[in-house]
Design an enzyme around this catalytic site. Structure first.
Site, PDB file in Angstrom:
ATOM      1  N   GLU A 151       0.836  -1.196   0.000  1.00 16.10           N
ATOM      2  CA  GLU A 151       0.000   0.000   0.000  1.00 16.10           C
ATOM      3  C   GLU A 151       0.874   1.251   0.000  1.00 16.10           C
ATOM      4  OE1 GLU A 151      -3.142   0.090  -0.359  1.00 16.10           O
ATOM      5  OE2 GLU A 151      -3.751  -1.974   0.041  1.00 16.10           O
ATOM      6  N   ASN A 263      -4.366   5.487  -6.813  1.00 18.44           N
ATOM      7  CA  ASN A 263      -5.264   5.994  -5.770  1.00 18.44           C
ATOM      8  C   ASN A 263      -4.600   7.021  -4.868  1.00 18.44           C
ATOM      9  OD1 ASN A 263      -3.717   4.537  -3.876  1.00 18.44           O
ATOM     10  ND2 ASN A 263      -5.047   2.748  -4.034  1.00 18.44           N
TER      11      ASN A 263
END
Length: 381
Positions: A151, A263
Site C-alpha cells: 500500500e 489511488n
C-alpha cells in the site's frame, strides 16, 4: 580410610557438578539475551556467527524424518506469519518456480518451524494494532524479519512498536531491500513486426475504490473533468459490476487507452494499474508520480502522462487526434520491438505471489544481517 576417601570424592564430584550447571546456566542466559526482546528493538548479531546460533537454537522435539522442511535441508526457510489480506489466500510454493522461476527457499506457514526459520514475513495490514499476534517468544539471533507492504503511505496506518523491529523491507519502492516489480527485460533479438490488438473502445477505466477517504479523490475529480470532453468506458464496482477475472486482459486489450490512475501519489508508487495495459497492448494514460519517475521503470514513449497537458480538455483533444492517426498511435508500441514485460495476474490476491516469491529469492541470495530504523519515517519520505 577407604570409606572416607570415597565419601570425600563423592562430595567433590557433587560440588563440581553444581558449579558446572551454574556456569552453564550463565552461558545459556548470555546466549539467550544476545538480543533484546522489548517488542521494538534488537542488537545486531554478526552474520558469520548466525550459523552457529542457528544450530544451537534448532528445536529437537520434531523428528527430522517427519518435518517437511527437512526434505530441503540445503534451502533457507521463509515463514509466512500472516498471509496477505486473508488466511484463505494461500498458494502452493511450486507457483514460485512455475511462474517466476524462483526455487531458492523452503516456503511455509507452519509456525512450529519458527525457531528454525531464516526469515519471517509479516504483512503489515495483518499485524494487530497492539502487536499481540506477533511472535511472543524471543527471536532466534540468526533470523530476519521482513516488513511486507504494497500500500502507499496514504493508505498505510503506522503501528506503534514497529519502527525498529524489522531487518528487511518488501515494498513497491526502489530503495526497499526487496523491491516488487513486474519485469521489463531487453529482448535478445528485436521483434520485426508488432501486432497491436484490435480496438473497439477508445478510453477505458477499471475502477472500484471511489472513497475520498483513501486518497483516491484526486483521480475521481480528474475523471469527472475528462469525461466532459471524451467518452470513457467504465468497468468494475463503479459501473455496478465487478469485471470477471477471465475478462480482465481481453477487455483491456480492446481499448486504445486506459486510465492508469493511482489511488494516491507517491514516489515509485506505480502499480498493476500501469502494468496491466502495458502488457495487454493498450496505451496507459497515467496519473501518479512525475513522468521522470515512470521513466525509471518503463520507456517514455510507452505511456501518456496527464501532467503533459495543462488540463483534461487538452488531454482529451490529444487522445481524439491519436484515434484518427493510426501511424502516430502505433509509435506508442515501438518499444515492444526491444523490450518485453511480464504480465501481473488479474485474479484478486494473486498480486501477492510475486513479492512473496521475491522474498524467497532474496533470502537465498543474501545472508547479511541488517536493521531497519524509523520505518514509517522512511516510508512516508
Amino acid at each position: 580410610m577407604l570409606s572416607g576417601f570415597t565419601m570425600t570424592s563423592w562430595r567433590m564430584r557433587q560440588y563440581l557438578l553444581i558449579i558446572t550447571v551454574w556456569l552453564g546456566g550463565i552461558g545459556t542466559c548470555m546466549l539467550f539475551f544476545q538480543y533484546n526482546w522489548s517488542g521494538c528493538s534488537f542488537q545486531t548479531v554478526p552474520s558469520d556467527l548466525a550459523p552457529v546460533f542457528r544450530q544451537s537454537t534448532t528445536t529437537s522435539d520434531t523428528s527430522p524424518s517427519t518435518t517437511p522442511a527437512d526434505s530441503h535441508p540445503e534451502k533457507p526457510i521463509l515463514l509466512v506469519w500472516v498471509w496477505p489480506e486473508t488466511d484463505s489466500f494461500k498458494f502452493d510454493p511450486v507457483e514460485c518456480k512455475r511462474r517466476h522461476d524462483i526455487d531458492g527457499c523452503f516456503l511455509t506457514d507452519d509456525r512450529d518451524l519458527y525457531n528454525r526459520s531464516d526469515a519471517v514475513l509479516f504483512y503489515h495490514k495483518g499485524i494487530k494494532k497492539d502487536l499481540s499476534n506477533l511472535p511472543q517468544t524471543p527471536r532466534p539471533p540468526f533470523q530476519r524479519w521482513i516488513w511486507f507492504n504494497l500500500e502507499s503511505p496514504t493508505n498505510t496506518r503506522p503501528k506503534a512498536g514497529l519502527e525498529n523491529l524489522f531487518n528487511l523491507t518488501l515494498t513497491y519502492r526502489r530503495d526497499s531491500d526487496i523491491s516488487v516489480r513486474y519485469e521489463m527485460t531487453v529482448r535478445k533479438r528485436p521483434f520485426e513486426n508488432i501486432v497491436i490488438p484490435k480496438k473497439d473502445k477508445l478510453v477505458c477505466w477499471f475502477v472500484s475504490n471511489t472513497s475520498p477517504g483513501t486518497g483516491a479523490w484526486a483521480r475521481i475529480q480528474y475523471y469527472e473533468e475528462l469525461k466532459k470532453h471524451i467518452q470513457v468506458n467504465i468497468f468494475g464496482n463503479m459501473a455496478g459490476q465487478r469485471l470477471k477475472d477471465e475478462d480482465y486482459y481481453p477487455t483491456m486489450s480492446s481499448c486504445k487507452f486506459y486510465l492508469s490512475f493511482e489511488n494516491s501519489i507517491h514516489k515509485d508508487y506505480i502499480t498493476e494499474k500501469f502494468n496491466g495495459p502495458i502488457t495487454a497492448g493498450t496505451v496507459p494514460v497515467v496519473l501518479g508520480p512525475p513522468r521522470e519517475n515512470y521513466e525509471q521503470f518503463a520507456p517514455g514513449n510507452s505511456f501518456i502522462h496527464v501532467n503533459d497537458f495543462p488540463n483534461a480538455s487538452l488531454l482529451a483533444q490529444h487522445l481524439l487526434q491519436l484515434d484518427k492517426d493510426n501511424e502516430a498511435y502505433s509509435h506508442y508500441f515501438d518499444w515492444r520491438k526491444h523490450i518485453s514485460v511480464v504480465p501481473h495476474y488479474s485474479i484478486w490476491n494473486e498480486e501477492f505471489i510475486l513479492p512473496i516469491c521475491q522474498a524467497c529469492d532474496y533470502i537465498s541470495r543474501h545472508k547479511e544481517y541488517k536493521q531497519v530504523h524509523d520505518l514509517f519515517k522512511w516510508y512516508s519520505s
